[in-house]
Design a protein around this motif. Structure first.
Motif, PDB file in Angstrom:
ATOM      1  N   THR A   1      61.864  30.135  16.565  1.00  0.00           N
ATOM      2  CA  THR A   1      61.426  30.485  17.912  1.00  0.00           C
ATOM      3  C   THR A   1      60.244  29.605  18.286  1.00  0.00           C
ATOM      4  N   VAL A   2      60.187  29.297  19.573  1.00  0.00           N
ATOM      5  CA  VAL A   2      59.151  28.416  20.108  1.00  0.00           C
ATOM      6  C   VAL A   2      58.675  29.011  21.425  1.00  0.00           C
ATOM      7  N   THR A   3      57.376  29.085  21.619  1.00  0.00           N
ATOM      8  CA  THR A   3      56.860  29.520  22.914  1.00  0.00           C
ATOM      9  C   THR A   3      56.965  28.359  23.906  1.00  0.00           C
TER      10      THR A   3
ATOM     11  N   LEU B   1      49.544  28.238  15.947  1.00  0.00           N
ATOM     12  CA  LEU B   1      50.388  29.245  15.306  1.00  0.00           C
ATOM     13  C   LEU B   1      49.778  30.634  15.391  1.00  0.00           C
ATOM     14  N   ASP B   2      50.642  31.636  15.420  1.00  0.00           N
ATOM     15  CA  ASP B   2      50.175  33.006  15.229  1.00  0.00           C
ATOM     16  C   ASP B   2      49.767  33.101  13.762  1.00  0.00           C
ATOM     17  N   LEU B   3      48.513  33.424  13.523  1.00  0.00           N
ATOM     18  CA  LEU B   3      48.011  33.492  12.152  1.00  0.00           C
ATOM     19  C   LEU B   3      48.322  34.851  11.547  1.00  0.00           C
ATOM     20  N   ASN B   4      49.021  34.820  10.424  1.00  0.00           N
ATOM     21  CA  ASN B   4      49.305  36.037   9.671  1.00  0.00           C
ATOM     22  C   ASN B   4      48.169  36.278   8.684  1.00  0.00           C
ATOM     23  N   SER B   5      48.183  37.415   8.035  1.00  0.00           N
ATOM     24  CA  SER B   5      47.132  37.698   7.051  1.00  0.00           C
ATOM     25  C   SER B   5      47.239  36.733   5.878  1.00  0.00           C
TER      26      SER B   5
ATOM     27  N   TRP C   1      47.594  29.118   4.537  1.00  0.00           N
ATOM     28  CA  TRP C   1      46.924  30.013   5.491  1.00  0.00           C
ATOM     29  C   TRP C   1      45.868  29.221   6.266  1.00  0.00           C
ATOM     30  N   ARG C   2      45.086  28.399   5.566  1.00  0.00           N
ATOM     31  CA  ARG C   2      44.034  27.594   6.204  1.00  0.00           C
ATOM     32  C   ARG C   2      44.643  26.586   7.185  1.00  0.00           C
ATOM     33  N   ILE C   3      45.731  25.926   6.785  1.00  0.00           N
ATOM     34  CA  ILE C   3      46.388  24.958   7.673  1.00  0.00           C
ATOM     35  C   ILE C   3      46.898  25.666   8.924  1.00  0.00           C
ATOM     36  N   ALA C   4      47.497  26.840   8.751  1.00  0.00           N
ATOM     37  CA  ALA C   4      47.983  27.624   9.903  1.00  0.00           C
ATOM     38  C   ALA C   4      46.817  28.013  10.807  1.00  0.00           C
ATOM     39  N   ARG C   5      45.727  28.485  10.208  1.00  0.00           N
ATOM     40  CA  ARG C   5      44.550  28.879  10.996  1.00  0.00           C
ATOM     41  C   ARG C   5      44.001  27.703  11.783  1.00  0.00           C
ATOM     42  N   ASP C   6      43.884  26.565  11.135  1.00  0.00           N
ATOM     43  CA  ASP C   6      43.286  25.392  11.759  1.00  0.00           C
ATOM     44  C   ASP C   6      44.200  24.731  12.785  1.00  0.00           C
ATOM     45  N   SER C   7      45.487  25.114  12.802  1.00  0.00           N
ATOM     46  CA  SER C   7      46.416  24.531  13.773  1.00  0.00           C
ATOM     47  C   SER C   7      46.044  24.943  15.197  1.00  0.00           C
ATOM     48  N   GLU C   8      45.418  26.107  15.337  1.00  0.00           N
ATOM     49  CA  GLU C   8      45.028  26.670  16.633  1.00  0.00           C
ATOM     50  C   GLU C   8      46.217  26.863  17.574  1.00  0.00           C
TER      51      GLU C   8
ATOM     52  N   VAL D   1      63.404  29.104  10.383  1.00  0.00           N
ATOM     53  CA  VAL D   1      62.133  28.418  10.156  1.00  0.00           C
ATOM     54  C   VAL D   1      61.051  29.269  10.807  1.00  0.00           C
ATOM     55  N   TRP D   2      60.134  29.750   9.982  1.00  0.00           N
ATOM     56  CA  TRP D   2      59.097  30.670  10.431  1.00  0.00           C
ATOM     57  C   TRP D   2      57.915  29.918  11.030  1.00  0.00           C
ATOM     58  N   GLN D   3      57.341  29.005  10.258  1.00  0.00           N
ATOM     59  CA  GLN D   3      56.193  28.248  10.755  1.00  0.00           C
ATOM     60  C   GLN D   3      56.248  26.815  10.238  1.00  0.00           C
ATOM     61  N   VAL D   4      55.723  25.918  11.056  1.00  0.00           N
ATOM     62  CA  VAL D   4      55.552  24.507  10.704  1.00  0.00           C
ATOM     63  C   VAL D   4      54.139  24.142  11.099  1.00  0.00           C
ATOM     64  N   ALA D   5      53.397  23.546  10.185  1.00  0.00           N
ATOM     65  CA  ALA D   5      52.033  23.113  10.523  1.00  0.00           C
ATOM     66  C   ALA D   5      51.670  21.873   9.731  1.00  0.00           C
ATOM     67  N   VAL D   6      50.926  20.984  10.389  1.00  0.00           N
ATOM     68  CA  VAL D   6      50.459  19.740   9.788  1.00  0.00           C
ATOM     69  C   VAL D   6      48.977  19.610  10.110  1.00  0.00           C
ATOM     70  N   GLU D   7      48.186  19.286   9.105  1.00  0.00           N
ATOM     71  CA  GLU D   7      46.755  19.075   9.341  1.00  0.00           C
ATOM     72  C   GLU D   7      46.553  17.958  10.360  1.00  0.00           C
ATOM     73  N   PRO D   8      45.486  18.043  11.161  1.00  0.00           N
ATOM     74  CA  PRO D   8      45.268  17.065  12.237  1.00  0.00           C
ATOM     75  C   PRO D   8      45.323  15.604  11.784  1.00  0.00           C
ATOM     76  N   GLY D   9      44.764  15.280  10.650  1.00  0.00           N
ATOM     77  CA  GLY D   9      44.733  13.894  10.182  1.00  0.00           C
ATOM     78  C   GLY D   9      46.090  13.331   9.796  1.00  0.00           C
ATOM     79  N   HIS D  10      47.087  14.179   9.704  1.00  0.00           N
ATOM     80  CA  HIS D  10      48.426  13.744   9.294  1.00  0.00           C
ATOM     81  C   HIS D  10      49.459  13.915  10.409  1.00  0.00           C
ATOM     82  N   ARG D  11      49.004  14.350  11.585  1.00  0.00           N
ATOM     83  CA  ARG D  11      49.925  14.530  12.709  1.00  0.00           C
ATOM     84  C   ARG D  11      50.331  13.173  13.293  1.00  0.00           C
ATOM     85  N   GLY D  12      51.485  13.158  13.923  1.00  0.00           N
ATOM     86  CA  GLY D  12      51.961  11.929  14.550  1.00  0.00           C
ATOM     87  C   GLY D  12      52.573  10.939  13.585  1.00  0.00           C
TER      88      GLY D  12
END
Length: 154
Positions: free
Chosen positions: A102-104, A17-21, A8-15, A64-75
C-alpha cells in the motif's frame, strides 16, 4: 534479530513511514526474516531494508510492508535492488504469483519504486483504495492505496 533496532531507526529517520514500535521491528526480524531483506554498508551497518510477509489467505502473494533507505544511500537504486532480490528469493523458495503493497497518494518515491518494478518485470499493476483515510483513528491519515503487481510469468 540483531537488525531490529537498526531498521526501526531507519524507519524513524525516513520521516515518511508510519513508525511501529521498536518491539515490532524485533519481532519482524525474528518471525519474517525469510520475507525481508537488509542492505549493509561497507562497515556492515544496515542502511536499507524491505520487510514483507506472505498473505495467509494467498500463499503465493508477498505483501511488502515497508521499504526504507538511509538518506545517504537514496537515489542509487538500492530499494529496487532489494525489492528484486527479495522477490526472486521468495519466488525460488515457494513460488510467487503477485506482490502487494500500500502507498499513500503523497508518497511519490514508493509510487515510482513499485511502478518501475512492475515495468521491469513486465507484469500488470492495479491500484485501488484499500483503507480509506477515514478508517484510521487519528483522523488525519491519508488513504492507503493497494498496489497489486502481477501475475508473474512462469
Amino acid at each position: 534479530m540483531e537488525d531490529g533496532a537498526a531498521i526501526w531507526r531507519i524507519a524513524r529517520d525516513s520521516e515518511v513511514l508510519d513508525l511501529n514500535s521498536s518491539y515490532s521491528y524485533l519481532l519482524w526480524c525474528r518471525d519474517f526474516a525469510a520475507t525481508s531483506v537488509v542492505a549493509r554498508d561497507e562497515t556492515g551497518e544496515p542502511v536499507a531494508f524491505v520487510t514483507g510477509y506472505i498473505r495467509p489467505d494467498h500463499p503465493e502473494t508477498l505483501v511488502v510492508w515497508q521499504v526504507a533507505v538511509e538518506p545517504g544511500h537514496r537515489g542509487t537504486g538500492l530499494a529496487a535492488k532489494l525489492l528484486d532480490s527479495l522477490t526472486a528469493r521468495v519466488a525460488a523458495v515457494q513460488g510467487l504469483a503477485s506482490v502487494e503493497t500500500t502507498v499513500t497518494p503523497d508518497n511519490t518515491a514508493s509510487d515510482r519504486l513499485f511502478t518501475s518494478y512492475a515495468l521491469r518485470h513486465d507484469v500488470g499493476l492495479e491500484r485501488e483504495v484499500l483503507f480509506d483515510g477515514g478508517l484510521f483513528p487519528e483522523g488525519s491519515h491519508l488513504s492507503e492505496v493497494l498496489y497489486r503487481i502481477g501475475p508473474f510469468h512462469a
